[in-house]
Design an enzyme around this catalytic site. Sequence first.
Site, PDB file in Angstrom:
ATOM      1  N   LYS A  26      -5.082  18.796  -3.389  1.00  0.00           N
ATOM      2  CA  LYS A  26      -6.191  19.760  -3.364  1.00  0.00           C
ATOM      3  C   LYS A  26      -5.756  21.101  -3.952  1.00  0.00           C
ATOM      4  O   LYS A  26      -6.423  21.663  -4.820  1.00  0.00           O
ATOM      5  CB  LYS A  26      -6.681  19.931  -1.929  1.00  0.00           C
ATOM      6  N   ARG A  96      -7.973  24.299   5.007  1.00  0.00           N
ATOM      7  CA  ARG A  96      -8.064  22.850   4.768  1.00  0.00           C
ATOM      8  C   ARG A  96      -6.688  22.258   4.481  1.00  0.00           C
ATOM      9  O   ARG A  96      -5.841  22.903   3.897  1.00  0.00           O
ATOM     10  CB  ARG A  96      -8.953  22.557   3.549  1.00  0.00           C
ATOM     11  N   GLY A 105     -10.647  12.411   5.280  1.00  0.00           N
ATOM     12  CA  GLY A 105     -11.035  12.440   6.693  1.00  0.00           C
ATOM     13  C   GLY A 105      -9.886  12.294   7.672  1.00  0.00           C
ATOM     14  O   GLY A 105     -10.095  12.297   8.882  1.00  0.00           O
ATOM     15  N   MET A 107      -7.150  14.297   8.008  1.00  0.00           N
ATOM     16  CA  MET A 107      -6.586  15.543   8.531  1.00  0.00           C
ATOM     17  C   MET A 107      -7.684  16.596   8.687  1.00  0.00           C
ATOM     18  O   MET A 107      -8.839  16.354   8.365  1.00  0.00           O
ATOM     19  CB  MET A 107      -5.441  16.011   7.641  1.00  0.00           C
ATOM     20  N   ARG A 352     -10.856  15.698  -7.139  1.00  0.00           N
ATOM     21  CA  ARG A 352      -9.734  14.750  -6.975  1.00  0.00           C
ATOM     22  C   ARG A 352     -10.156  13.438  -7.612  1.00  0.00           C
ATOM     23  O   ARG A 352     -11.353  13.197  -7.814  1.00  0.00           O
ATOM     24  CB  ARG A 352      -9.410  14.542  -5.494  1.00  0.00           C
ATOM     25  N   HIS A 468       4.228 -16.854  10.817  1.00  0.00           N
ATOM     26  CA  HIS A 468       3.874 -18.168  10.271  1.00  0.00           C
ATOM     27  C   HIS A 468       2.393 -18.210   9.895  1.00  0.00           C
ATOM     28  O   HIS A 468       2.016 -18.626   8.803  1.00  0.00           O
ATOM     29  CB  HIS A 468       4.186 -19.258  11.314  1.00  0.00           C
ATOM     30  N   SER A 777      17.175 -18.746  -6.315  1.00  0.00           N
ATOM     31  CA  SER A 777      15.864 -18.277  -5.876  1.00  0.00           C
ATOM     32  C   SER A 777      16.102 -17.553  -4.551  1.00  0.00           C
ATOM     33  O   SER A 777      16.621 -18.136  -3.604  1.00  0.00           O
ATOM     34  CB  SER A 777      14.919 -19.456  -5.674  1.00  0.00           C
ATOM     35  N   GLY A 779      15.322 -16.325  -1.166  1.00  0.00           N
ATOM     36  CA  GLY A 779      14.368 -16.539  -0.064  1.00  0.00           C
ATOM     37  C   GLY A 779      14.367 -15.292   0.793  1.00  0.00           C
ATOM     38  O   GLY A 779      15.098 -15.182   1.782  1.00  0.00           O
ATOM     39  N   ASN A 781      12.382 -13.863   2.869  1.00  0.00           N
ATOM     40  CA  ASN A 781      11.973 -13.870   4.292  1.00  0.00           C
ATOM     41  C   ASN A 781      13.211 -14.083   5.165  1.00  0.00           C
ATOM     42  O   ASN A 781      13.501 -13.305   6.073  1.00  0.00           O
ATOM     43  CB  ASN A 781      10.953 -14.984   4.574  1.00  0.00           C
ATOM     44  N   CYS A 843      11.196 -16.035  -3.989  1.00  0.00           N
ATOM     45  CA  CYS A 843      10.072 -16.888  -3.563  1.00  0.00           C
ATOM     46  C   CYS A 843       9.632 -16.574  -2.135  1.00  0.00           C
ATOM     47  O   CYS A 843       8.866 -17.312  -1.551  1.00  0.00           O
ATOM     48  CB  CYS A 843      10.462 -18.359  -3.678  1.00  0.00           C
ATOM     49  N   TYR A 863      11.662 -14.067 -12.599  1.00  0.00           N
ATOM     50  CA  TYR A 863      10.311 -14.333 -12.094  1.00  0.00           C
ATOM     51  C   TYR A 863      10.196 -13.963 -10.612  1.00  0.00           C
ATOM     52  O   TYR A 863      11.190 -13.805  -9.903  1.00  0.00           O
ATOM     53  CB  TYR A 863       9.926 -15.807 -12.289  1.00  0.00           C
TER      54      TYR A 863
END
Length: 886
Positions: A26, A96, A105, A107, A352, A468, A777, A779, A781, A843, A863
């Site tokens: 702003k 402001r 909205g 703050m 903005r 999961h 690859s 993993g 997770n 992956c 990839y």
Amino acid sequence: MKKLIFNFKSKDVKKLKNPKNILGGKGANLAEMGRLGLPVPHGFTISTAVCHLFYQNKKRLNSKIIKEINKELLLIEKEAKKKLGDLKNPLLVSVRSGARVSMPGMMDTILNLGLNDQTVIALAKKTSNMRFAKDSYRRFIQMYSNVVLGIESYNFEELIENYKLTRGVLLDTELDENDWDSLIKDFKNLVREKTKKEFPQNVKEQLIGAIRAVFLSWESHRAKVYRKLNQIPSDWGTAVNVQSMVFGNMGNNCATGVVFTRNPSNGDKNIYGEYLINAQGEDVVAGTRTPQHITKKARISSNDKQLSMEEVMPVVYKKLKQILLKLEKHYKDMQDVEFTVENKILWMLQTRSGKRTAKSAVKIAVDMFKEKLISKKEAVLRLDPNSLDSLLHPTLDENEKINVIAKGLPASPGAVSGKAVFTSDEAERLNGMMQNTILVRVETSPEDIHGMHAAKGILTARGGMTSHAAVVARGMGRPCVSGSSEIEIDYENKIFKTKNNTIKEGDVITIDGSTGRIITGEVKTVKPEISGDFSKLMSWADGFRKLKVRTNSETPLDSKVARDFGAEGIGLCRTEHMFFDEERILSVRQMILSKSKQDRAIALEKLLPHQKEDFLEIFKIMQGLPVTVRLLDPPLHEFLPKSDKEIEDVANSLKLTKNEIRVRITELHEQNPMLGHRGCRLGISFPEIYEMQCRAIFEALIELKRKKIKSAFPEIMIPLVSTEAEIKIMKDLVIRTAKKVQDYFKIKIDFLVGTMIELPRAALRANDIAKHAEFFSFGTNDLTQTTFGISRDDSGKFLNDYIENKIFDIDPFVSIDEGVGDLIKIASEKGKKQNKKIKLGICGEHGGDPKSIHLCSKIGLNYVSCSPYRVPIARLAAAQAELKKN
């Protein structure tokens, strides 16, 4: 001491390298509009650096900063020829917030600051308008009391509504100066009652109180939630803008409004907005009065009888239109503008880049390229990849009446209605009868896969964004709300309870996986529209990116969806998901519970044709593209029978007693199965399982070759490798099996063998593993779980506390953590050093996360692989990552 406060006209603003980082969006835009010669009320910006000092100083403004504020205030007073607290010509200011990025909205704002019992009289005399002065004073008391003194707004609204009833009027504009005078007294009494203090009359005290409150609003609950959802770092802080007030509520030649340079809903190149005569800014957004249209065209198309601004204030409208064109041309983006008209004079209060729907964002980006406003590169960079989710899934019709009964995490986008069911079998049964269901579970397990597939949506009480349920739902394109701690599930009575509702099995509910809302009854949805502009933008993105995008898929349907979305192969085909089919699960259980190799071979022989059929379908769909098949990975206990009926079925098939089966189940039980007998460890103990899977892959390839059908190119992935010996033994097994199949059919087959890097040791010893692996690859997770020692399925219980305490900026299962990123970098560098031709990809669920994709691009992976519905998101994020490098 470096400069901390900047006047809008200050030459120092020009010297700032990243003005938005210091002045907030702003403040930077107000200074910029001033430089463009636009009518901006005088003011100054207290920088984000002061926000940091404020929190370091136990939420206090130090004397030096207060001295600086007073110095800047003198400048405004000089420019405006008014003085704060003056009894002849009082200056009023607005205070402001202004963060680096727009947080609409979230703050706080305070208008009309500087009014008290004496300056209100001075304002009335100066403007010859007592009603306006009293209206402005009551607004200030209401706003200041809410934002600074913490008194809820509804207390004041109730006083106004009750007063209007006694006066027999409907609108605030029908109240006169005497009415506002009475209400001001009521307001001050309310403040005295709630705070045990008088409403502050010292204008300097008001100003410091307001600035402090705006800084405090950076750490308000709503601001924290917004930052978390939009991945905005908490250490950015907010700036504060103090600006001379201009008034839209002085009479009928005054107005206030909000206008967009284009339609933010559909992207049409038409001025779009609303205004109110004789009002202040908050009236437009608060909905206390119905605003009027800005343009005559918009008024006519909505059959509105109230005249537009174009008709009521034609001269001012013409000037506004010119400014809007100038702003859009300057910022090269659709602008969201706030303005006020005071006595027929137009003032610009803010501009903005406007928030917009994904649909309009695509259209605006393509249109602006056609208009030669922006380049193709800028058009591709203009879009938020995550916003594409809403283009690819149905969304709720927000015009419908919606009764939200609880909220959870927005785990998989899209909105859907169906009957609540509590078991996967019931979901499957009702699906067979063409009835839509929502599967409601405390948490899901791999055994629920058939129910998750049969249900139209999934709702869980536990689990995070990468649980999961969330992962599988995203892969299937099913809407999912996970981890809703607001619901209590009772399986026995087949109900779930929220604070005020009880939902029984069979009751229709709606879930919105894009926002996490749980709603009673059926709500209409709006179908996604894939436009020509979307395809055009995606083709531009593909022209810029170097990172390939594959999909995680193990069903023909998901594979087809992913190809349609532009997937360039499969980066993860999880073979275990194929085993949960009802026809196969018994054979799988026979295989696991068999005590002899001979019994196991019989069970595997039954599974072989099923696995082969799966690969045939997927290889056909992905013709000419790589398909990475992960051999069996999860711990065997996941497939074991649980109920008496399941145990009996397995016992009969293996000609054993139920007791013998139970003993075998106990033998296979593990304390920590995720770190137990799984992945390549199964292949070492039971090589015949991996041999069967490899045979299925190679025989499927040969069948397609014989039928002259173009096939995919298989990449066989060995999971959970941590040592060189494991990958060597497993690769030898794959090559041995391939040779047997080739010799038998007299047909040559091509394939690669690689591994999943999901253990820290594997990353650190990647040079040894790369001697035998043709691809890595990652993993991510499991690599995240094993790096942190955190269980993904249980982390939802405490991760919020970690984010709250700033230990994590973001959930490490949503975006790759820098420590995990370091392991990927180390493994990539060591792998390439050992084997120049090695292919590198990820992956995990992170493959569809834009932030993680930027990291993958930076490291130099080949990839990323993600769930089918995130393929377009990954394509766009990969293009942006490449463009940002340059």
